[in-house]
Design a protein around this motif. Sequence first.
Motif, PDB file in Angstrom:
ATOM      1  N   ALA A 140       0.864  -1.277   0.095  1.00 61.52           N
ATOM      2  CA  ALA A 140      -0.036   0.103   0.014  1.00 61.52           C
ATOM      3  C   ALA A 140       0.899   1.195   0.149  1.00 61.52           C
ATOM      4  CB  ALA A 140      -0.909  -0.114   1.293  1.00 61.52           C
ATOM      5  N   LEU A 141       1.931   1.122   0.694  1.00 61.51           N
ATOM      6  CA  LEU A 141       2.800   2.343   0.745  1.00 61.51           C
ATOM      7  C   LEU A 141       3.501   2.625  -0.504  1.00 61.51           C
ATOM      8  CD1 LEU A 141       4.176   4.718   2.326  1.00 61.51           C
ATOM      9  CD2 LEU A 141       5.913   3.170   3.117  1.00 61.51           C
ATOM     10  N   ILE A 142       4.036   1.560  -1.135  1.00 63.11           N
ATOM     11  CA  ILE A 142       4.805   1.742  -2.298  1.00 63.11           C
ATOM     12  C   ILE A 142       3.915   2.313  -3.495  1.00 63.11           C
ATOM     13  CG2 ILE A 142       5.796   0.270  -4.085  1.00 63.11           C
ATOM     14  CD1 ILE A 142       6.832  -1.703  -1.949  1.00 63.11           C
ATOM     15  N   SER A 143       2.362   1.879  -3.457  1.00 62.51           N
ATOM     16  CA  SER A 143       1.407   2.222  -4.452  1.00 62.51           C
ATOM     17  C   SER A 143       1.182   3.473  -4.084  1.00 62.51           C
ATOM     18  CB  SER A 143       0.337   1.061  -4.263  1.00 62.51           C
ATOM     19  OG  SER A 143      -0.735   1.646  -5.132  1.00 62.51           O
ATOM     20  N   ALA A 144       0.887   3.821  -2.924  1.00 69.77           N
ATOM     21  CA  ALA A 144       0.611   5.397  -2.627  1.00 69.77           C
ATOM     22  C   ALA A 144       1.881   6.226  -3.180  1.00 69.77           C
ATOM     23  CB  ALA A 144       0.286   5.624  -1.036  1.00 69.77           C
ATOM     24  N   LEU A 145       2.965   6.116  -2.917  1.00 69.02           N
ATOM     25  CA  LEU A 145       4.008   6.822  -3.311  1.00 69.02           C
ATOM     26  C   LEU A 145       4.315   6.779  -4.905  1.00 69.02           C
ATOM     27  CD1 LEU A 145       6.534   6.188  -0.471  1.00 69.02           C
ATOM     28  CD2 LEU A 145       5.125   8.318  -0.655  1.00 69.02           C
ATOM     29  N   GLY A 146       3.790   5.923  -5.731  1.00 73.70           N
ATOM     30  CA  GLY A 146       3.849   5.722  -7.049  1.00 73.70           C
ATOM     31  C   GLY A 146       5.103   5.245  -7.527  1.00 73.70           C
ATOM     32  N   CYS A 147       5.878   4.305  -6.588  1.00 71.77           N
ATOM     33  CA  CYS A 147       7.272   3.607  -6.903  1.00 71.77           C
ATOM     34  C   CYS A 147       7.047   2.537  -7.769  1.00 71.77           C
ATOM     35  CB  CYS A 147       7.810   3.311  -5.628  1.00 71.77           C
ATOM     36  SG  CYS A 147       8.051   4.638  -4.474  1.00 71.77           S
ATOM     37  N   ALA A 148       8.080   1.882  -8.396  1.00 65.52           N
ATOM     38  CA  ALA A 148       7.972   0.906  -9.165  1.00 65.52           C
ATOM     39  C   ALA A 148       7.944  -0.349  -8.136  1.00 65.52           C
ATOM     40  CB  ALA A 148       9.098   0.881 -10.198  1.00 65.52           C
ATOM     41  N   LEU A 149       6.999  -1.153  -8.015  1.00 68.02           N
ATOM     42  CA  LEU A 149       6.715  -2.252  -7.080  1.00 68.02           C
ATOM     43  C   LEU A 149       7.232  -3.411  -7.929  1.00 68.02           C
ATOM     44  CD1 LEU A 149       5.680  -3.691  -4.601  1.00 68.02           C
ATOM     45  CD2 LEU A 149       3.528  -3.829  -5.802  1.00 68.02           C
ATOM     46  N   ARG A 150       8.295  -4.122  -7.056  1.00 69.13           N
ATOM     47  CA  ARG A 150       8.317  -5.646  -7.394  1.00 69.13           C
ATOM     48  C   ARG A 150       8.262  -6.454  -6.101  1.00 69.13           C
ATOM     49  NH1 ARG A 150      12.594  -6.202 -11.110  1.00 69.13           N
ATOM     50  NH2 ARG A 150      12.158  -8.633 -10.799  1.00 69.13           N
ATOM     51  N   GLU A 151       7.227  -7.390  -6.457  1.00 67.57           N
ATOM     52  CA  GLU A 151       7.045  -8.579  -5.316  1.00 67.57           C
ATOM     53  C   GLU A 151       7.798  -9.652  -5.821  1.00 67.57           C
ATOM     54  OE1 GLU A 151       3.550 -10.831  -3.285  1.00 67.57           O
ATOM     55  OE2 GLU A 151       2.879  -8.796  -4.339  1.00 67.57           O
ATOM     56  N   ILE A 152       8.946 -10.219  -4.762  1.00 67.60           N
ATOM     57  CA  ILE A 152       9.567 -11.502  -4.949  1.00 67.60           C
ATOM     58  C   ILE A 152       9.637 -12.126  -3.831  1.00 67.60           C
ATOM     59  CG2 ILE A 152      12.024 -12.023  -5.647  1.00 67.60           C
ATOM     60  CD1 ILE A 152      12.376  -9.598  -6.939  1.00 67.60           C
ATOM     61  N   PRO A 153       8.855 -13.438  -3.813  1.00 67.70           N
ATOM     62  CA  PRO A 153       8.709 -14.317  -2.420  1.00 67.70           C
ATOM     63  C   PRO A 153      10.184 -14.902  -2.508  1.00 67.70           C
ATOM     64  CG  PRO A 153       6.833 -14.398  -3.814  1.00 67.70           C
ATOM     65  CD  PRO A 153       7.583 -13.509  -4.629  1.00 67.70           C
ATOM     66  N   ILE A 154      10.584 -14.990  -1.076  1.00 72.75           N
ATOM     67  CA  ILE A 154      11.951 -15.631  -1.011  1.00 72.75           C
ATOM     68  C   ILE A 154      11.674 -17.064  -0.476  1.00 72.75           C
ATOM     69  CG2 ILE A 154      12.810 -13.433  -0.423  1.00 72.75           C
ATOM     70  CD1 ILE A 154      13.228 -14.090   2.441  1.00 72.75           C
ATOM     71  N   LYS A 155      10.749 -17.497  -0.283  1.00 69.68           N
ATOM     72  CA  LYS A 155      10.574 -18.876   0.620  1.00 69.68           C
ATOM     73  C   LYS A 155      11.265 -20.083   0.007  1.00 69.68           C
ATOM     74  CE  LYS A 155       6.322 -18.061   3.060  1.00 69.68           C
ATOM     75  NZ  LYS A 155       4.726 -18.663   3.419  1.00 69.68           N
ATOM     76  N   ASP A 156      11.064 -20.134  -1.676  1.00 68.46           N
ATOM     77  CA  ASP A 156      11.680 -21.232  -2.348  1.00 68.46           C
ATOM     78  C   ASP A 156      13.169 -21.090  -2.381  1.00 68.46           C
ATOM     79  OD1 ASP A 156       9.052 -22.161  -2.633  1.00 68.46           O
ATOM     80  OD2 ASP A 156       8.635 -21.589  -4.712  1.00 68.46           O
ATOM     81  N   SER A 157      13.621 -19.912  -2.706  1.00 66.86           N
ATOM     82  CA  SER A 157      14.940 -19.803  -2.813  1.00 66.86           C
ATOM     83  C   SER A 157      15.813 -20.120  -1.548  1.00 66.86           C
ATOM     84  CB  SER A 157      15.177 -18.338  -3.469  1.00 66.86           C
ATOM     85  OG  SER A 157      14.902 -17.206  -2.474  1.00 66.86           O
ATOM     86  N   VAL A 158      15.181 -19.447  -0.509  1.00 65.67           N
ATOM     87  CA  VAL A 158      15.880 -19.710   0.862  1.00 65.67           C
ATOM     88  C   VAL A 158      15.597 -21.251   1.099  1.00 65.67           C
ATOM     89  CG1 VAL A 158      15.664 -19.505   3.327  1.00 65.67           C
ATOM     90  CG2 VAL A 158      15.441 -17.625   1.730  1.00 65.67           C
ATOM     91  N   GLN A 159      14.730 -21.811   0.668  1.00 64.71           N
ATOM     92  CA  GLN A 159      14.776 -23.340   0.982  1.00 64.71           C
ATOM     93  C   GLN A 159      15.709 -24.104   0.154  1.00 64.71           C
ATOM     94  OE1 GLN A 159      12.346 -24.805   3.397  1.00 64.71           O
ATOM     95  NE2 GLN A 159      13.873 -26.189   3.103  1.00 64.71           N
ATOM     96  N   VAL A 160      16.013 -23.555  -1.271  1.00 61.16           N
ATOM     97  CA  VAL A 160      17.006 -24.329  -2.095  1.00 61.16           C
ATOM     98  C   VAL A 160      18.345 -24.004  -1.282  1.00 61.16           C
ATOM     99  CG1 VAL A 160      18.261 -23.963  -4.309  1.00 61.16           C
ATOM    100  CG2 VAL A 160      15.567 -23.959  -4.206  1.00 61.16           C
ATOM    101  N   HIS A 161      18.409 -22.760  -0.730  1.00 62.91           N
ATOM    102  CA  HIS A 161      19.735 -22.597   0.007  1.00 62.91           C
ATOM    103  C   HIS A 161      19.997 -23.647   1.152  1.00 62.91           C
ATOM    104  CE1 HIS A 161      23.140 -20.153   1.580  1.00 62.91           C
ATOM    105  NE2 HIS A 161      22.627 -19.981   2.666  1.00 62.91           N
ATOM    106  N   PHE A 162      18.984 -23.738   2.138  1.00 65.52           N
ATOM    107  CA  PHE A 162      18.951 -24.528   2.965  1.00 65.52           C
ATOM    108  C   PHE A 162      19.572 -26.099   2.622  1.00 65.52           C
ATOM    109  CE2 PHE A 162      15.506 -22.378   5.800  1.00 65.52           C
ATOM    110  CZ  PHE A 162      16.335 -21.254   6.128  1.00 65.52           C
ATOM    111  N   THR A 163      18.867 -26.436   1.422  1.00 69.03           N
ATOM    112  CA  THR A 163      19.046 -27.886   1.090  1.00 69.03           C
ATOM    113  C   THR A 163      20.645 -27.741   0.434  1.00 69.03           C
ATOM    114  OG1 THR A 163      16.989 -28.164   0.176  1.00 69.03           O
ATOM    115  CG2 THR A 163      18.744 -29.592  -0.805  1.00 69.03           C
ATOM    116  N   ALA A 164      21.088 -26.998  -0.160  1.00 70.22           N
ATOM    117  CA  ALA A 164      22.566 -26.782  -0.338  1.00 70.22           C
ATOM    118  C   ALA A 164      23.573 -26.637   0.867  1.00 70.22           C
ATOM    119  CB  ALA A 164      22.834 -25.321  -1.263  1.00 70.22           C
ATOM    120  N   ILE A 165      23.314 -26.245   1.818  1.00 72.47           N
ATOM    121  CA  ILE A 165      23.995 -26.090   2.903  1.00 72.47           C
ATOM    122  C   ILE A 165      23.913 -26.978   3.927  1.00 72.47           C
ATOM    123  CG2 ILE A 165      24.283 -23.355   2.789  1.00 72.47           C
ATOM    124  CD1 ILE A 165      22.596 -22.961   5.257  1.00 72.47           C
TER     125      ILE A 165
END
Length: 583
Positions: A347-372
């Motif tokens: 809502a704040l990003i939209s109100a200010l008129g910024c370029a919004l990028r939504e990037i969930p991180i659960k899957d990428s972090v899970q891949v990292h967990f598997t790697a380590i």
Amino acid sequence: MQNNVRICALSAPIDQSDLGLGAQQAAERIAELAQQHCPDLIFLPHHSFTGGSLGSVFQNGLIAEQGQQLLPYLLSKTAMIKSAVLFTLPDGGGESCYICQAGQLLGQFRADSTAGLFTFTLAGSRAAVLFCDPAQLVRHAGDIARSGAQILLLPACQPCILGYSDRVLRQIKEVSAALGICVALCQGGLGGSSSPWVFEPQTAVFESGQLLDFGREIDGPPVSCVDIDLDILAAGSVPASFEAACHTQPVEGQRTLMRPLRQNPYILRPEQLDELFALQVKSLAVRMENTGIKNLVIAVSGGLDSTLALLVCAGACDRLGLGHEHITAITMPGFGTTGRTYQNAKALISALGCALREIPIKDSVQVHFTAIGHDGQKKDITYENAQARERTQIALDIANTVGGFVVGTGDLSEAALGFCTFGGDALANFNVNICLPKTVVRQVAGRVKDRFYGAGEVVQDILDTPVSPELLPPDETGEASQKTEEILGEYDLLDFILYYHLKYGMHPQKLYYYACVAFSQNYSADYIKEKLQLFYRRFFASQFKRAAAPESAILTEVCLHTLQFQMPGDMSAKLFLHAVEEL
């Protein structure tokens, strides 16, 4: 442990037709103050018992005779109290100033503007007396600095015209701040004539530019009685040689602290919040101008710090005439993100008129967990830090993609306590919040939220949201399971400790005492001791993070910028913790 000196400025009324009556009334008031507050020194204004309106009559031999007759009387009266007393009396050559204690005359000197500074030791501190027009105090700054005095007493009795009192206070504040000393004013004239001049009795005490007390003629004679902290003066002044003409003794006995202690010492006036936000905006705008980079990237969590940093980004773009689409604001929901912060971020990003990028991180972090070799079920420090570092990697890579730089959001409180991830949220290209403690971040965001159309309501909800890193899964109600102030303690107390530790290098035991006084209605002494221990443990253990901090501008007196504060990264808190244990 206090290392304080208590002074009392008393603008006592005079009787211009009966010097003896005025002296009697002043002696009674001095005795009352000595009994009530046990000051180390009580000082009266210039023309202590004559006032400043006698004109040519002041030169009459009878006035000088009466003045000298009052000296033994006043010495006998001061013999009954422990405090030192400073006053002036007319004599055959004009007027003299006297310092006495326990009935003994300790010092005598000319009380006029040509006499210069009279220096003496006041309860172990270095003090000086100066007779001058307080509105011209800056002219004497060089002499004051060379005197080596920590405390400057200004007995005065100057007529008042429109604007005069304000000029006096400005001059005193400037000299006190510039020299890192205490300046105490006692302006007299109460009871004198109003023709041809009007006198405005007042008292004021400034310590290193901060007003500790101010008294005016409202309900009675002005009085300012306050403790001067010699440790604070030592932290801000330049040592100089000092020669004392006489010495007063400290007043023994139990005394409770007598000085104002703000729970939030960082901000003294609301207007400073406007100035601070403007400095944040300018620091970022200048960085953009000098690098030629017009695109900003910022991770927005829906929390307090990233909210203010995003408002700063918007302000910098406005200053440079750039649209808010030059701000790429990324929201990166993870394992601990709640619906409230997620929706507020968008809502704040939209109100200010910024370029919004939504990037969930659960899957990428899970891949990292598997790697380590982490199972992702153990909610340990690796589980938390991996999320913070993944978000930082994404922000930096997007900055490369759009040809921009990452704006850091971390604040002073987090840096001091190490409540940030090394290589994670502690990493950015330029940080705009790092000089602001959490309490001030909250104040600034609340102050400026309505400047940006449509943002005020969502910023207010963010202000109402408990502070949390949101790195652990929410509870069964969907609320954040981590609340920072439940983990660390309340930020108002921690930021208070941080202020006195950084600005004055205050001894742990004295800092504890000050915190107990300031927060006596909020927290128990045992709780304050516990949080002081936590502060020292985390502060010393986190220097390695601060040593690798991103670039930033120095915006405040109290900050951890590497040009302002240095310490070994491997120093233990053992010495400080031992001092707290002894409380």
